[in-house]
Design a protein around this motif. Sequence first.
Motif, PDB file in Angstrom:
ATOM      1  N   ILE A 151      -5.610 -59.909 -38.733  1.00  0.00           N
ATOM      2  CA  ILE A 151      -5.192 -59.545 -37.395  1.00  0.00           C
ATOM      3  C   ILE A 151      -4.738 -58.225 -37.218  1.00  0.00           C
ATOM      4  CG2 ILE A 151      -3.966 -60.122 -35.503  1.00  0.00           C
ATOM      5  CD1 ILE A 151      -4.269 -63.212 -36.377  1.00  0.00           C
ATOM      6  N   LEU A 152      -3.532 -57.755 -38.057  1.00  0.00           N
ATOM      7  CA  LEU A 152      -3.208 -56.592 -38.108  1.00  0.00           C
ATOM      8  C   LEU A 152      -4.005 -55.403 -38.410  1.00  0.00           C
ATOM      9  CD1 LEU A 152       0.432 -57.540 -39.907  1.00  0.00           C
ATOM     10  CD2 LEU A 152      -0.047 -56.763 -36.936  1.00  0.00           C
ATOM     11  N   SER A 153      -4.938 -55.714 -39.334  1.00  0.00           N
ATOM     12  CA  SER A 153      -6.124 -54.640 -39.627  1.00  0.00           C
ATOM     13  C   SER A 153      -6.817 -54.588 -38.411  1.00  0.00           C
ATOM     14  CB  SER A 153      -6.838 -54.880 -40.856  1.00  0.00           C
ATOM     15  OG  SER A 153      -7.612 -56.072 -40.636  1.00  0.00           O
ATOM     16  N   LEU A 154      -7.475 -55.458 -37.611  1.00  0.00           N
ATOM     17  CA  LEU A 154      -8.181 -55.350 -36.491  1.00  0.00           C
ATOM     18  C   LEU A 154      -7.529 -54.705 -35.280  1.00  0.00           C
ATOM     19  CD1 LEU A 154      -9.634 -59.003 -36.314  1.00  0.00           C
ATOM     20  CD2 LEU A 154     -11.081 -56.967 -36.724  1.00  0.00           C
ATOM     21  N   ILE A 155      -6.110 -54.803 -35.196  1.00  0.00           N
ATOM     22  CA  ILE A 155      -5.365 -54.143 -34.273  1.00  0.00           C
ATOM     23  C   ILE A 155      -5.251 -52.569 -34.395  1.00  0.00           C
ATOM     24  CG2 ILE A 155      -2.947 -53.867 -33.438  1.00  0.00           C
ATOM     25  CD1 ILE A 155      -2.759 -56.921 -33.515  1.00  0.00           C
ATOM     26  N   ALA A 156      -5.133 -52.206 -35.927  1.00  0.00           N
ATOM     27  CA  ALA A 156      -5.256 -51.001 -36.182  1.00  0.00           C
ATOM     28  C   ALA A 156      -6.548 -50.430 -35.839  1.00  0.00           C
ATOM     29  CB  ALA A 156      -4.861 -50.773 -37.663  1.00  0.00           C
ATOM     30  N   ILE A 157      -7.724 -51.061 -36.021  1.00  0.00           N
ATOM     31  CA  ILE A 157      -9.025 -50.412 -35.754  1.00  0.00           C
ATOM     32  C   ILE A 157      -9.137 -50.327 -34.394  1.00  0.00           C
ATOM     33  CG2 ILE A 157     -11.521 -51.099 -35.754  1.00  0.00           C
ATOM     34  CD1 ILE A 157     -10.936 -52.591 -38.610  1.00  0.00           C
ATOM     35  N   ALA A 158      -8.461 -51.290 -33.550  1.00  0.00           N
ATOM     36  CA  ALA A 158      -8.840 -51.272 -32.385  1.00  0.00           C
ATOM     37  C   ALA A 158      -7.943 -49.998 -31.553  1.00  0.00           C
ATOM     38  CB  ALA A 158      -8.237 -52.492 -31.512  1.00  0.00           C
ATOM     39  N   LYS A 159      -6.862 -49.898 -32.110  1.00  0.00           N
ATOM     40  CA  LYS A 159      -5.962 -48.664 -31.556  1.00  0.00           C
ATOM     41  C   LYS A 159      -6.812 -47.323 -32.035  1.00  0.00           C
ATOM     42  CE  LYS A 159      -1.277 -50.052 -31.897  1.00  0.00           C
ATOM     43  NZ  LYS A 159       0.048 -49.944 -32.717  1.00  0.00           N
ATOM     44  N   GLU A 160      -7.535 -47.283 -33.039  1.00  0.00           N
ATOM     45  CA  GLU A 160      -7.914 -46.227 -33.630  1.00  0.00           C
ATOM     46  C   GLU A 160      -9.320 -45.869 -32.804  1.00  0.00           C
ATOM     47  OE1 GLU A 160     -10.126 -44.310 -37.644  1.00  0.00           O
ATOM     48  OE2 GLU A 160      -8.159 -45.818 -37.827  1.00  0.00           O
ATOM     49  N   HIS A 161      -9.859 -47.005 -32.315  1.00  0.00           N
ATOM     50  CA  HIS A 161     -11.361 -46.941 -31.895  1.00  0.00           C
ATOM     51  C   HIS A 161     -11.311 -47.418 -30.513  1.00  0.00           C
ATOM     52  CE1 HIS A 161     -12.922 -45.382 -35.364  1.00  0.00           C
ATOM     53  NE2 HIS A 161     -12.714 -46.466 -36.078  1.00  0.00           N
ATOM     54  N   TRP A 162     -10.361 -47.158 -29.667  1.00  0.00           N
ATOM     55  CA  TRP A 162      -9.983 -47.885 -28.415  1.00  0.00           C
ATOM     56  C   TRP A 162     -11.099 -47.639 -27.318  1.00  0.00           C
ATOM     57  CZ3 TRP A 162     -10.340 -44.525 -24.406  1.00  0.00           C
ATOM     58  CH2 TRP A 162     -10.293 -43.031 -24.667  1.00  0.00           C
ATOM     59  N   TYR A 163     -12.062 -46.436 -27.431  1.00  0.00           N
ATOM     60  CA  TYR A 163     -13.012 -46.051 -26.641  1.00  0.00           C
ATOM     61  C   TYR A 163     -14.120 -47.347 -26.735  1.00  0.00           C
ATOM     62  CZ  TYR A 163     -14.440 -44.264 -31.175  1.00  0.00           C
ATOM     63  OH  TYR A 163     -14.839 -43.983 -32.312  1.00  0.00           O
ATOM     64  N   LEU A 164     -14.385 -48.121 -27.926  1.00  0.00           N
ATOM     65  CA  LEU A 164     -15.206 -49.169 -27.864  1.00  0.00           C
ATOM     66  C   LEU A 164     -14.912 -50.333 -26.827  1.00  0.00           C
ATOM     67  CD1 LEU A 164     -15.583 -49.194 -31.910  1.00  0.00           C
ATOM     68  CD2 LEU A 164     -17.200 -48.397 -30.112  1.00  0.00           C
ATOM     69  N   ALA A 165     -13.929 -50.132 -26.492  1.00  0.00           N
ATOM     70  CA  ALA A 165     -13.341 -51.366 -25.293  1.00  0.00           C
ATOM     71  C   ALA A 165     -13.906 -51.120 -24.168  1.00  0.00           C
ATOM     72  CB  ALA A 165     -11.990 -51.655 -25.396  1.00  0.00           C
ATOM     73  N   ILE A 166     -14.438 -49.916 -23.778  1.00  0.00           N
ATOM     74  CA  ILE A 166     -14.832 -49.681 -22.478  1.00  0.00           C
ATOM     75  C   ILE A 166     -15.991 -50.404 -22.133  1.00  0.00           C
ATOM     76  CG2 ILE A 166     -15.994 -47.647 -21.010  1.00  0.00           C
ATOM     77  CD1 ILE A 166     -13.996 -45.899 -22.472  1.00  0.00           C
ATOM     78  N   PRO A 167     -17.081 -50.696 -22.930  1.00  0.00           N
ATOM     79  CA  PRO A 167     -18.204 -51.475 -22.712  1.00  0.00           C
ATOM     80  C   PRO A 167     -17.718 -52.982 -22.308  1.00  0.00           C
ATOM     81  CG  PRO A 167     -18.800 -50.235 -24.539  1.00  0.00           C
ATOM     82  CD  PRO A 167     -17.584 -49.882 -24.156  1.00  0.00           C
ATOM     83  N   LEU A 168     -16.820 -53.354 -23.185  1.00  0.00           N
ATOM     84  CA  LEU A 168     -16.254 -54.800 -22.949  1.00  0.00           C
ATOM     85  C   LEU A 168     -15.423 -54.987 -21.645  1.00  0.00           C
ATOM     86  CD1 LEU A 168     -15.764 -57.555 -24.116  1.00  0.00           C
ATOM     87  CD2 LEU A 168     -13.539 -56.615 -25.242  1.00  0.00           C
ATOM     88  N   ILE A 169     -14.598 -54.031 -21.286  1.00  0.00           N
ATOM     89  CA  ILE A 169     -13.939 -53.974 -20.087  1.00  0.00           C
ATOM     90  C   ILE A 169     -15.034 -53.877 -18.725  1.00  0.00           C
ATOM     91  CG2 ILE A 169     -12.383 -52.666 -18.460  1.00  0.00           C
ATOM     92  CD1 ILE A 169     -11.016 -51.748 -21.053  1.00  0.00           C
ATOM     93  N   ILE A 170     -16.225 -53.193 -19.067  1.00  0.00           N
ATOM     94  CA  ILE A 170     -17.243 -53.160 -17.786  1.00  0.00           C
ATOM     95  C   ILE A 170     -17.786 -54.432 -17.741  1.00  0.00           C
ATOM     96  CG2 ILE A 170     -19.306 -52.263 -17.417  1.00  0.00           C
ATOM     97  CD1 ILE A 170     -18.478 -49.578 -18.474  1.00  0.00           C
ATOM     98  N   VAL A 171     -18.265 -55.109 -18.756  1.00  0.00           N
ATOM     99  CA  VAL A 171     -18.764 -56.413 -18.717  1.00  0.00           C
ATOM    100  C   VAL A 171     -17.634 -57.456 -18.264  1.00  0.00           C
ATOM    101  CG1 VAL A 171     -19.597 -58.350 -20.278  1.00  0.00           C
ATOM    102  CG2 VAL A 171     -20.126 -56.020 -20.813  1.00  0.00           C
ATOM    103  N   ILE A 172     -16.410 -57.408 -18.555  1.00  0.00           N
ATOM    104  CA  ILE A 172     -15.472 -58.317 -18.075  1.00  0.00           C
ATOM    105  C   ILE A 172     -15.447 -58.234 -16.524  1.00  0.00           C
ATOM    106  CG2 ILE A 172     -13.074 -59.025 -17.963  1.00  0.00           C
ATOM    107  CD1 ILE A 172     -13.052 -58.377 -21.076  1.00  0.00           C
ATOM    108  N   ILE A 173     -15.381 -56.795 -16.001  1.00  0.00           N
ATOM    109  CA  ILE A 173     -15.379 -56.547 -14.532  1.00  0.00           C
ATOM    110  C   ILE A 173     -16.452 -57.066 -13.727  1.00  0.00           C
ATOM    111  CG2 ILE A 173     -15.137 -54.695 -12.818  1.00  0.00           C
ATOM    112  CD1 ILE A 173     -13.359 -53.122 -14.854  1.00  0.00           C
ATOM    113  N   VAL A 174     -17.604 -56.774 -14.339  1.00  0.00           N
ATOM    114  CA  VAL A 174     -18.873 -57.205 -13.749  1.00  0.00           C
ATOM    115  C   VAL A 174     -18.848 -58.825 -13.521  1.00  0.00           C
ATOM    116  CG1 VAL A 174     -21.213 -57.308 -13.885  1.00  0.00           C
ATOM    117  CG2 VAL A 174     -20.132 -55.259 -14.213  1.00  0.00           C
TER     118      VAL A 174
END
Length: 191
Positions: A151-174
Amino acid sequence: MDFNLIDLMKEYGYIILFFWSILEGETGLIMAGLFVHTGDMVLAWAIITAGVGAFVGDQIYFYLGRFKKKYVIRKLSKQKSKIAYVKFLLRKYGWFVVFIQRYLYGLRTIIPLCLGLMNYSPKTFAIINFISALFWSSIIIVPVWYFGDKILSLIAIAKEHWYLAIPLIIVIIVSITVVVKYKQRKLIFKK
């Protein structure tokens, strides 16, 4: 002193976890599981603290329903279908509804309120609620503690590659927009 949430959790972790569990829970349990993994909390104390917090929160709702009936009925006036559903569940499954109520999305706070309104046995509710709260805190904290490294390694990856969350956020909003529009259309056609 410059404190952030992590520092506050390390310093006052059990107190925060207790109150967090009264109000909401899962996010606090995940944080507690990670703190247990890093050694900032003790597993047994985290489970007990979160369980007691969840127990207290549900007891508050139960007694609010029991002693403030007019207020609760007025507040739940738009939730009549949920109240009827709770009554149906209670007739069909009995005490098991009390045990699983914290896992039923949308009914988590309504069930203790309704049980209080229905004059359900306070002793039975308290016993089942306490066991359920400890079970609930265990089944979330223990896996997070056990898989903490991953879990901590996934959090580190998410922090480093935060921009990958943008498509996910768009899908959630839609998705939310589509659901809201659908529900609004459904209400219009009911009238």
